[in-house]
Design a protein around this motif. Structure first.
Motif, PDB file in Angstrom:
ATOM      1  N   GLY A  31       8.069  -2.400  -3.357  1.00  0.00           N
ATOM      2  CA  GLY A  31       8.546  -1.234  -4.306  1.00  0.00           C
ATOM      3  C   GLY A  31       8.665  -1.871  -5.725  1.00  0.00           C
ATOM      4  O   GLY A  31       8.525  -1.013  -6.747  1.00  0.00           O
ATOM      5  N   GLN A  32       9.115  -3.087  -6.043  1.00  0.00           N
ATOM      6  CA  GLN A  32       9.591  -3.690  -7.338  1.00  0.00           C
ATOM      7  C   GLN A  32       8.077  -3.770  -8.117  1.00  0.00           C
ATOM      8  O   GLN A  32       7.759  -3.527  -9.239  1.00  0.00           O
ATOM      9  N   LEU A  33       7.000  -4.424  -7.255  1.00  0.00           N
ATOM     10  CA  LEU A  33       5.966  -4.690  -7.942  1.00  0.00           C
ATOM     11  C   LEU A  33       5.166  -3.305  -8.174  1.00  0.00           C
ATOM     12  O   LEU A  33       4.492  -3.402  -9.213  1.00  0.00           O
ATOM     13  N   ARG A  76       0.826  -1.463   0.068  1.00  0.00           N
ATOM     14  CA  ARG A  76       0.065   0.033   0.075  1.00  0.00           C
ATOM     15  C   ARG A  76       0.871   1.167   0.029  1.00  0.00           C
ATOM     16  O   ARG A  76       0.498   2.177  -0.701  1.00  0.00           O
ATOM     17  N   ARG A  77       1.846   1.297   0.784  1.00  0.00           N
ATOM     18  CA  ARG A  77       2.796   2.387   1.058  1.00  0.00           C
ATOM     19  C   ARG A  77       3.340   2.489  -0.475  1.00  0.00           C
ATOM     20  O   ARG A  77       3.628   3.799  -0.896  1.00  0.00           O
ATOM     21  N   ALA A  78       3.984   1.438  -0.817  1.00  0.00           N
ATOM     22  CA  ALA A  78       4.782   1.557  -2.312  1.00  0.00           C
ATOM     23  C   ALA A  78       3.932   1.944  -3.474  1.00  0.00           C
ATOM     24  O   ALA A  78       4.214   2.862  -4.160  1.00  0.00           O
ATOM     25  N   ALA A  79       2.563   1.649  -3.438  1.00  0.00           N
ATOM     26  CA  ALA A  79       1.580   1.998  -4.346  1.00  0.00           C
ATOM     27  C   ALA A  79       1.270   3.411  -4.180  1.00  0.00           C
ATOM     28  O   ALA A  79       1.274   4.218  -5.452  1.00  0.00           O
ATOM     29  N   ALA A  80       1.075   4.083  -3.237  1.00  0.00           N
ATOM     30  CA  ALA A  80       1.061   5.415  -3.012  1.00  0.00           C
ATOM     31  C   ALA A  80       2.065   6.241  -3.285  1.00  0.00           C
ATOM     32  O   ALA A  80       1.755   7.455  -3.901  1.00  0.00           O
TER      33      ALA A  80
END
Length: 260
Positions: free
Chosen positions: A245-247, A28-32
């Motif tokens: 983060g990679q995804l 969720r954090r990475a997507a944001a």
């Protein structure tokens, strides 16, 4: 690799996470950071084991030449049952950097982990060569990582499987399917577990499943991308690895490709 969707870069979008219940925060954090909102679709929850048989197996595992941890969840569950700092330095192998960090956080030392964070990467490590006659403990959960177990035995090692946690299946609520059907922006599915994808798809309303299969899917490995293609997904992409983060970066690239 399939042709990518062309979406204006200022468009809102969603990342669909198939992580276990309660474990979506990292994605969720990475997507944001890439401008996406996350929709959590959990096929199961993780439950650590705490029984005499599991503790006894872990005690046996301490004497093995290699202890292979297949996930951060396996490392955390094992740490609840025994001090990881007492394990032999040089004997510990992790499937990826996230698992290695979890082991170190719980006191383990000298953990080996591959740059390619999947079963194939782990099996290519020098520590996983020359296993003839050695004892290898696989610290994991029931199901999954069958390739590692099979290859370890094929290489002549004696395998001890230690299931320190289990995946408790969850039924996806109909309200969540309704929410997914009502999404008003492009969505990308993130897949880091083939079992999760195979469990979720049969639960989906047929119309939503067809819609998903036309949307991009980003997979943590080429093997998972191939599985997605086999399951009818038309636009499967391989992320640089399984980390959140990679995804998320691969998902954004699938929707907003950099002009050639």
């Amino acid at each position: 690799m399939n042709s990518r969707a062309h979406v204006p870069a200022d468009t809102a979008w969603y990342l669909i996470s198939l992580r276990p219940s309660g474990q979506h925060d990292g994605l969720r954090r990475a997507a944001a950071r890439h401008g996406a909102r996350t929709v959590a679709v959990s096929p199961w929850r993780l439950q650590a084991r705490d029984d005499a048989a599991t503790r006894d197996q872990l005690l046996q595992a301490q004497a093995c030449d290699r202890l292979v941890f297949t996930s951060p969840a396996a490392a955390s569950a094992a740490a609840r049952l025994m001090p990881l700092g007492q394990l032999k330095a040089g004997s510990l192998v992790a499937v990826g950097q996230g698992t290695a960090r979890t082991l170190v956080r719980h006191g383990a030392a000298a953990v080996q982990a591959p740059a390619r964070m999947d079963s194939e990467g782990l099996l290519a490590l020098p520590a996983m060569a020359g296993l003839e006659g050695k004892r290898v403990a696989l610290v994991t959960a029931p199901g999954g990582r069958g390739m590692i177990a099979a290859q370890v035995q094929a290489r002549g090692a004696l395998l001890l499987r230690v299931d320190v946690y289990e995946r408790v299946p969850l039924q996806v609520p109909s309200s969540l399917w309704s929410r997914l059907q009502a999404l008003d922006a492009p969505a990308v599915l993130a897949v880091s577990s083939g079992e999760a994808l195979e469990r979720v798809l049969p639960q989906m309303p047929p119309a939503l499943r067809r819609r998903w299969q036309e949307q991009p899917v980003v997979a943590a490995s080429a093997r998972l991308a191939q599985l997605a293609t086999t399951l009818g997904f038309a636009h499967a992409y391989v992320a640089a690895g399984p980390l959140p983060g990679q995804l998320a970066a691969a998902a954004r690239d699938a929707l907003f490709p950099t002009p050639a």
